[in-house]
Design a protein around this motif. Structure first.
Motif, PDB file in Angstrom:
ATOM      1  N   ASN D  13       0.833  -1.212   0.000  1.00  0.00           N
ATOM      2  CA  ASN D  13       0.000   0.000   0.000  1.00  0.00           C
ATOM      3  C   ASN D  13       0.866   1.259   0.000  1.00  0.00           C
ATOM      4  OD1 ASN D  13      -2.512  -1.264  -0.047  1.00  0.00           O
ATOM      5  ND2 ASN D  13      -2.666  -1.388   2.185  1.00  0.00           N
ATOM      6  N   ASP D  14       1.911   1.271   0.838  1.00  0.00           N
ATOM      7  CA  ASP D  14       2.814   2.428   0.885  1.00  0.00           C
ATOM      8  C   ASP D  14       3.490   2.641  -0.457  1.00  0.00           C
ATOM      9  OD1 ASP D  14       2.247   2.934   3.501  1.00  0.00           O
ATOM     10  OD2 ASP D  14       4.142   2.182   4.314  1.00  0.00           O
ATOM     11  N   CYS D  15       3.948   1.562  -1.055  1.00  0.00           N
ATOM     12  CA  CYS D  15       4.655   1.650  -2.332  1.00  0.00           C
ATOM     13  C   CYS D  15       3.712   2.145  -3.431  1.00  0.00           C
ATOM     14  CB  CYS D  15       5.242   0.290  -2.690  1.00  0.00           C
ATOM     15  SG  CYS D  15       6.325   0.353  -4.128  1.00  0.00           S
ATOM     16  N   ALA D  16       2.503   1.632  -3.446  1.00  0.00           N
ATOM     17  CA  ALA D  16       1.521   2.075  -4.448  1.00  0.00           C
ATOM     18  C   ALA D  16       1.260   3.574  -4.312  1.00  0.00           C
ATOM     19  CB  ALA D  16       0.219   1.290  -4.283  1.00  0.00           C
ATOM     20  N   ASP D  17       1.075   4.037  -3.079  1.00  0.00           N
ATOM     21  CA  ASP D  17       0.842   5.472  -2.858  1.00  0.00           C
ATOM     22  C   ASP D  17       2.047   6.293  -3.316  1.00  0.00           C
ATOM     23  OD1 ASP D  17      -1.609   4.791  -1.779  1.00  0.00           O
ATOM     24  OD2 ASP D  17      -0.971   4.974   0.303  1.00  0.00           O
TER      25      ASP D  17
END
Lengths: 109, 109, 109, 109
Positions: D13-17
């Motif tokens: 999720n962090d990487c996608a954001d």
């Protein structure tokens, strides 16, 4: 600019995770049939929440439109999940309610 | 029941493909800067069109809400693409217009 | 350049639609419990097929990697769907097999 | 069961954001042309990271396959982002590296 979205992005990611977890857990319940509508809404809600997070992270011109649609799906999913006593459903209902409120705040900002 | 969605699903899939192709082609244009808004809207539009197709294929309770949002993004993307003479932009603008019309028809059905 | 992907993109879109339709139809079967694994794989397969189509349409540097993963999920979904006699499952199994073959061809191109 | 995935879901999720934010910021840089490959990989990486998070949250039978593909895309995106000095690229490179490591750990678990 995207910082204004941060709380809402986090709420969308949390809600998506909770919905996907709830869908999988519902599929393993003894009475799956009773959970059919919950599973369907979980899948829909998770999918749109992830798109809403993506749109906000990109500062998209369409972020508000998608947040508005996302809030509507979150409401439906929260209402259905709230009917079931399982922990995964109650947790999902809470995440949906929080996400609906955040998305509505963004859509009207 | 999902058959009523078939034309719209096809329009969404076509539009998503056209938008993703346009985004990639824009990134390889000599003057990328001029295409920045087109790229951003292409990515947004492709993403929501694929979700709208999925929602309709599942006969989702939220299909109309998502189709309405999808029509709005398609309008934005069509307007931007129409400004550029490249074949990929013109093709994308046409796909967006057709998809917007189909989604609007679904949303009000 | 993306034309080489065209047949595979179409197979992925078809498979995604068939999987999403199958998931929804399974959720309305009398014996939902028997369909639980089918529903789960349908949702997974639809989701990855739509991403594979998007990656190919963008001529992504990662298209082959995703097509390889997509072929693996299509195999799993086809195997499960083939066990069930319902028309939606048989149709989905066929779409998954065709998509797996196309994705494998792309991944090794 | 899904708890074993929790750290990896968070990393995805962090990487996608971070990737979606980086794509949007790159599109607003003075020299967009120089960022073309970064933008393309950001969009790819964000999209697959969100799917990987969804698959893990659902405890999917295909989670490992998707995590392996996700790690490969994260590597590519990290390598490209690391070439650019902008804060959004450096932040994205770090998120991609962390996500690649988590996905690799999951894929081989």
């Amino acid at each position: 600019m995207n910082q204004q979205y941060e709380t809402c992005i986090e709420a969308c990611n949390d809600c998506a995770d909770a919905c996907d977890m709830c869908a999988a857990a519902c599929l393993q319940e003894e009475d799956v049939k009773m959970m059919a509508r919950c599973i369907a809404l979980d899948v829909d809600c998770a999918q749109l929440c992830r798109v809403a997070a993506a749109m906000m992270a990109r500062g998209s011109a369409a972020a508000k439109v998608v947040c508005e649609a996302c809030a509507a799906i979150c409401d439906m999913c929260a209402e259905e999940c709230a009917k079931h006593q399982m922990e995964h459903c109650q947790r999902c209902a809470a995440a949906c309610r929080r996400c609906a409120a955040e998305c509505r705040r963004m859509a009207s900002a």
